[in-house]
Design an enzyme around this catalytic site. Sequence first.
Site, PDB file in Angstrom:
ATOM      1  N   GLU A   1       0.783  -1.223   0.000  1.00  0.00           N
ATOM      2  CA  GLU A   1       0.000   0.000   0.000  1.00  0.00           C
ATOM      3  C   GLU A   1       0.828   1.294   0.000  1.00  0.00           C
ATOM      4  OE1 GLU A   1      -3.020  -0.243   3.052  1.00  0.00           O
ATOM      5  OE2 GLU A   1      -3.960  -1.971   2.123  1.00  0.00           O
TER       6      GLU A   1
ATOM      7  N   GLU B   1      -5.102  -8.880   0.396  1.00  0.00           N
ATOM      8  CA  GLU B   1      -5.877  -8.507   1.598  1.00  0.00           C
ATOM      9  C   GLU B   1      -7.326  -8.302   1.195  1.00  0.00           C
ATOM     10  OE1 GLU B   1      -4.701  -5.101   3.897  1.00  0.00           O
ATOM     11  OE2 GLU B   1      -2.579  -5.602   3.780  1.00  0.00           O
TER      12      GLU B   1
HETATM   13  O1  IFM Z   1      -4.873  -3.228   8.832  1.00  0.00           O
HETATM   14  C1  IFM Z   1      -4.771  -2.684   7.558  1.00  0.00           C
HETATM   15  C2  IFM Z   1      -3.488  -3.141   6.889  1.00  0.00           C
HETATM   16  O2  IFM Z   1      -2.389  -2.788   7.636  1.00  0.00           O
HETATM   17  C3  IFM Z   1      -3.366  -2.532   5.522  1.00  0.00           C
HETATM   18  N1  IFM Z   1      -4.558  -2.746   4.749  1.00  0.00           N
HETATM   19  C4  IFM Z   1      -5.822  -2.418   5.341  1.00  0.00           C
HETATM   20  C5  IFM Z   1      -5.940  -3.107   6.692  1.00  0.00           C
HETATM   21  C6  IFM Z   1      -7.283  -2.752   7.341  1.00  0.00           C
HETATM   22  O3  IFM Z   1      -7.358  -1.382   7.579  1.00  0.00           O
END
Ligand code: IFM
Length: 443
Positions: A168, A347
Amino acid sequence: MDKIGIRFPEDFLWGVSTSSYQIEGAWNEDGKGESIWDRFCHTPGNIKTGDSGDVACDHYHRYKEDVELMKELGIQAYFFSISWPRVIPKGEGKVNKAGLDFYRHLVDELSEAGIKPCIFLYHWELPQALHEKGGWTNPNIVRAFADYAKLMASELGDKVKLWAVINEPQVVAHAGYLTGEFAPGIRDFESFLKASHHLQLAQGEAIRTMRDTEPNLKIGTTLNLYPCYPLEDTKEDREAAARIDEFMNRWYLDPLLKGEYPPLAKEMGLRPDPGDMEITHQPIDFLGVNYYTRCIVKYDPRKPMGARIVQKNSPVTEMGWEIYPEGMYDLLMRLKRDYDPVIYITENGGAFDDKVSKNGTIQDDDRIRFLRDHLVAAYRALKEGVKLKGYFVWSIMDNFEWTDGYSKRFGLVYIDYRTLERIPKKSAYWYRETIKNNGFSLV
Ligand code: IFM
């Protein structure tokens, strides 16, 4: 979809993901250096709940138990991140052997359990010492990061094959340097521009260096992406949505996959040096996609980009994020149309108000529904030609949710933060069945 429901391809990879700061704890043990998140959380006022990742889930000491739990749940692959200052306390120079040993032991434990270890090299833990030299705003970070990537590839590349370089970068640049909501807490447009560019140069150099070091690795990176929709089907709203798409998504997709910035980046003053875009434009083996929600955009001439993100009155998770599984399908189809990479969803998940019932179980049906609906959307995209190779739930366990501290629970496994007991939720057993059947029934 067959009669009994959804069946993913035989070689589809089912996993879970975490990040070091959010679960490890042991923030100053065994020679680990300070990270910007240590400093940020130790500064009063930054974290709503006053929490920090000092102990987190204590995974640093309990990793064997956690791997055992993943094995019992039938997890096939695990994406975790390396804490840069745990292995190189000041970000460059001296290496901390104890830090490397921790990750080597974790990788061995996973391999013995039959779980494929996968690594995010950078999930936001910048060494504080590098921050003091300008952090991501300093061009020298590109070399420091590439050296760190080379070290990790040569130390663990024999056993770990799947590597995502940065998790990210949009959040790192935006929340870290523009809004200041996240570490290192800077609010400055010029710093944001520099940070977003250096992140992508560092990513490119890291990919190049890692390939030279270990030619057999599968290397990619992970982007948080938001499909953007106009509030109304008007020219103004459509253009506004396209601008937000450039700002949130294409700013990171295009330099990597096309070797250029979208026009908005140029309009906003980002001026790469000659040769920079060859560095950002590296061949990748996969794109990691983090999908949580969508953006609905309205034209608003009073806003700097002429656009405002609005919320519809739809169901949301505990984060206040709209639950919109269809966005997963739209996003994957758009990626196919514009870039066509191999994809892992690195994710996806939701925070819900999980409660331990009197009999000690956690009946998180809302999370099961969330995961199931997103998987249905992903499956549709896969059937329509998206090269989707795997899916990772965020997260295996509840953990430190950044400025929300421990107040938001994303895990398949509940953490009792007083005792650090791990209790698999109903969704963990649902996921185990899904993995076993390579899908689920729709009735
Ligand atoms: O917890 C975060 C993670 O660190 C990065 N992506 C989003 C998740 C949820 O907010």
